[in-house]
Design a protein around this motif. Structure first.
Motif, mmCIF file in Angstrom:
data_model
loop_
_atom_site.group_PDB
_atom_site.id
_atom_site.type_symbol
_atom_site.label_atom_id
_atom_site.label_comp_id
_atom_site.label_asym_id
_atom_site.label_seq_id
_atom_site.Cartn_x
_atom_site.Cartn_y
_atom_site.Cartn_z
ATOM 1 N N ASN A 3 -30.968 36.034 52.984
ATOM 2 C CA ASN A 3 -30.867 37.131 53.921
ATOM 3 C C ASN A 3 -31.568 36.795 55.235
ATOM 4 O O ASN A 3 -31.069 37.076 56.313
ATOM 5 N N THR A 4 -32.736 36.179 55.181
ATOM 6 C CA THR A 4 -33.464 35.763 56.371
ATOM 7 C C THR A 4 -32.684 34.709 57.138
ATOM 8 O O THR A 4 -32.581 34.772 58.361
ATOM 9 N N GLU A 5 -32.111 33.739 56.428
ATOM 10 C CA GLU A 5 -31.311 32.707 57.090
ATOM 11 C C GLU A 5 -30.106 33.327 57.777
ATOM 12 O O GLU A 5 -29.743 32.935 58.877
ATOM 13 N N SER A 6 -29.498 34.310 57.164
ATOM 14 C CA SER A 6 -28.338 34.988 57.739
ATOM 15 C C SER A 6 -28.727 35.706 59.026
ATOM 16 O O SER A 6 -28.007 35.636 60.024
ATOM 17 N N LYS A 7 -29.875 36.390 59.031
ATOM 18 C CA LYS A 7 -30.333 37.096 60.232
ATOM 19 C C LYS A 7 -30.627 36.112 61.352
ATOM 20 O O LYS A 7 -30.291 36.352 62.504
ATOM 21 N N ASN A 8 -31.282 34.989 61.040
ATOM 22 C CA ASN A 8 -31.583 33.987 62.054
ATOM 23 C C ASN A 8 -30.309 33.419 62.644
ATOM 24 O O ASN A 8 -30.208 33.194 63.841
ATOM 25 N N LYS A 9 -29.317 33.169 61.802
ATOM 26 C CA LYS A 9 -28.046 32.649 62.268
ATOM 27 C C LYS A 9 -27.353 33.667 63.173
ATOM 28 O O LYS A 9 -26.812 33.318 64.206
ATOM 29 N N ASP A 10 -27.406 34.952 62.791
ATOM 30 C CA ASP A 10 -26.806 35.998 63.611
ATOM 31 C C ASP A 10 -27.438 36.035 64.995
ATOM 32 O O ASP A 10 -26.749 36.162 65.992
ATOM 33 N N MET A 11 -28.747 35.924 65.068
ATOM 34 C CA MET A 11 -29.448 35.991 66.344
ATOM 35 C C MET A 11 -29.080 34.803 67.219
ATOM 36 O O MET A 11 -28.917 34.944 68.422
ATOM 37 N N ASN A 12 -28.930 33.644 66.619
ATOM 38 C CA ASN A 12 -28.587 32.457 67.387
ATOM 39 C C ASN A 12 -27.148 32.478 67.878
ATOM 40 O O ASN A 12 -26.840 31.928 68.927
ATOM 41 N N CYS A 13 -26.253 33.090 67.130
ATOM 42 C CA CYS A 13 -24.842 33.102 67.485
ATOM 43 C C CYS A 13 -24.517 34.085 68.600
ATOM 44 O O CYS A 13 -23.586 33.864 69.362
ATOM 45 N N LEU A 14 -25.260 35.169 68.691
ATOM 46 C CA LEU A 14 -24.993 36.178 69.711
ATOM 47 C C LEU A 14 -25.486 35.723 71.074
ATOM 48 O O LEU A 14 -26.522 35.065 71.180
ATOM 49 N N LYS A 15 -24.764 36.109 72.095
ATOM 50 C CA LYS A 15 -25.216 35.887 73.469
ATOM 51 C C LYS A 15 -25.868 37.170 73.955
ATOM 52 O O LYS A 15 -25.437 38.270 73.604
ATOM 53 N N LYS A 65 -31.594 50.861 66.126
ATOM 54 C CA LYS A 65 -32.409 50.246 65.073
ATOM 55 C C LYS A 65 -32.818 48.848 65.536
ATOM 56 O O LYS A 65 -31.974 48.061 65.951
ATOM 57 N N LEU A 66 -34.117 48.563 65.470
ATOM 58 C CA LEU A 66 -34.615 47.226 65.792
ATOM 59 C C LEU A 66 -34.373 46.340 64.580
ATOM 60 O O LEU A 66 -34.949 46.553 63.520
ATOM 61 N N ILE A 67 -33.491 45.372 64.735
ATOM 62 C CA ILE A 67 -33.126 44.495 63.623
ATOM 63 C C ILE A 67 -34.063 43.307 63.531
ATOM 64 O O ILE A 67 -34.544 42.952 62.462
ATOM 65 N N GLN A 68 -34.335 42.694 64.685
ATOM 66 C CA GLN A 68 -35.166 41.487 64.681
ATOM 67 C C GLN A 68 -35.734 41.258 66.069
ATOM 68 O O GLN A 68 -35.101 41.581 67.073
ATOM 69 N N THR A 69 -36.920 40.678 66.122
ATOM 70 C CA THR A 69 -37.547 40.266 67.380
ATOM 71 C C THR A 69 -38.031 38.845 67.217
ATOM 72 O O THR A 69 -38.629 38.496 66.206
ATOM 73 N N ARG A 70 -37.746 38.029 68.220
ATOM 74 C CA ARG A 70 -38.240 36.659 68.222
ATOM 75 C C ARG A 70 -38.544 36.284 69.662
ATOM 76 O O ARG A 70 -37.641 36.271 70.503
ATOM 77 N N GLY A 71 -39.797 36.023 69.945
ATOM 78 C CA GLY A 71 -40.185 35.683 71.307
ATOM 79 C C GLY A 71 -39.900 36.824 72.254
ATOM 80 O O GLY A 71 -40.355 37.940 72.053
ATOM 81 N N ARG A 72 -39.100 36.570 73.271
ATOM 82 C CA ARG A 72 -38.713 37.587 74.243
ATOM 83 C C ARG A 72 -37.266 38.014 74.048
ATOM 84 O O ARG A 72 -36.539 38.286 75.000
ATOM 85 N N THR A 73 -36.866 38.051 72.802
ATOM 86 C CA THR A 73 -35.488 38.409 72.446
ATOM 87 C C THR A 73 -35.519 39.398 71.280
ATOM 88 O O THR A 73 -36.298 39.241 70.355
ATOM 89 N N MET A 74 -34.646 40.400 71.354
ATOM 90 C CA MET A 74 -34.543 41.341 70.237
ATOM 91 C C MET A 74 -33.079 41.666 69.947
ATOM 92 O O MET A 74 -32.234 41.586 70.835
ATOM 93 N N LEU A 75 -32.828 41.969 68.704
ATOM 94 C CA LEU A 75 -31.519 42.440 68.272
ATOM 95 C C LEU A 75 -31.624 43.926 67.989
ATOM 96 O O LEU A 75 -32.535 44.353 67.261
ATOM 97 N N LEU A 76 -30.722 44.696 68.581
ATOM 98 C CA LEU A 76 -30.670 46.129 68.342
ATOM 99 C C LEU A 76 -29.328 46.476 67.747
ATOM 100 O O LEU A 76 -28.297 45.871 68.105
ATOM 101 N N GLY A 77 -29.307 47.429 66.856
ATOM 102 C CA GLY A 77 -28.053 47.844 66.230
ATOM 103 C C GLY A 77 -27.993 49.353 66.104
ATOM 104 O O GLY A 77 -28.961 50.059 66.358
ATOM 105 N N ARG A 78 -26.833 49.825 65.674
ATOM 106 C CA ARG A 78 -26.643 51.256 65.443
ATOM 107 C C ARG A 78 -27.486 51.707 64.273
ATOM 108 O O ARG A 78 -27.620 51.004 63.283
#
Length: 81
Positions: A3-15, A65-78
């Motif tokens: 699950n963690t690997e999937s989230k990391n991959k999602d963050m890297n794939c999105l622009k 919803k805050l999905i993930q934060t890494r450095g100066r980047t965050m993923l937000l979702g519904r």
């Protein structure tokens, strides 16, 4: 662990679709986050080094919803009802 690997991959794939600049997170930025999250399930937001950002506050203000934060980047979702 998968699950963690999937989230990391999602963050890297999105622009990043939104950048927060030196003015910080304004009301228009919050509105733009809301608009983008309506159109997409997940958005990637980045901010400048000299900008003081609290991802949890932005998620709360924008109603997302805050999905993930890494450095100066965050993923937000519904938020799921």
């Amino acid at each position: 662990m998968k699950n963690t690997e999937s989230k990391n991959k999602d963050m890297n794939c999105l622009k990043a679709t939104l950048w927060i600049g030196k003015k910080g997170c304004t009301e228009s930025t919050i509105e733009e986050i809301r608009r983008q999250v309506e159109g997409r399930k997940t958005i990637k937001v980045k901010w400048l080094r000299n900008t003081d950002i609290k991802p949890e506050d932005i998620a709360e203000k924008s109603g997302t919803k805050l999905i993930q934060t890494r450095g100066r980047t965050m993923l937000l979702g519904r938020k799921q009802n």
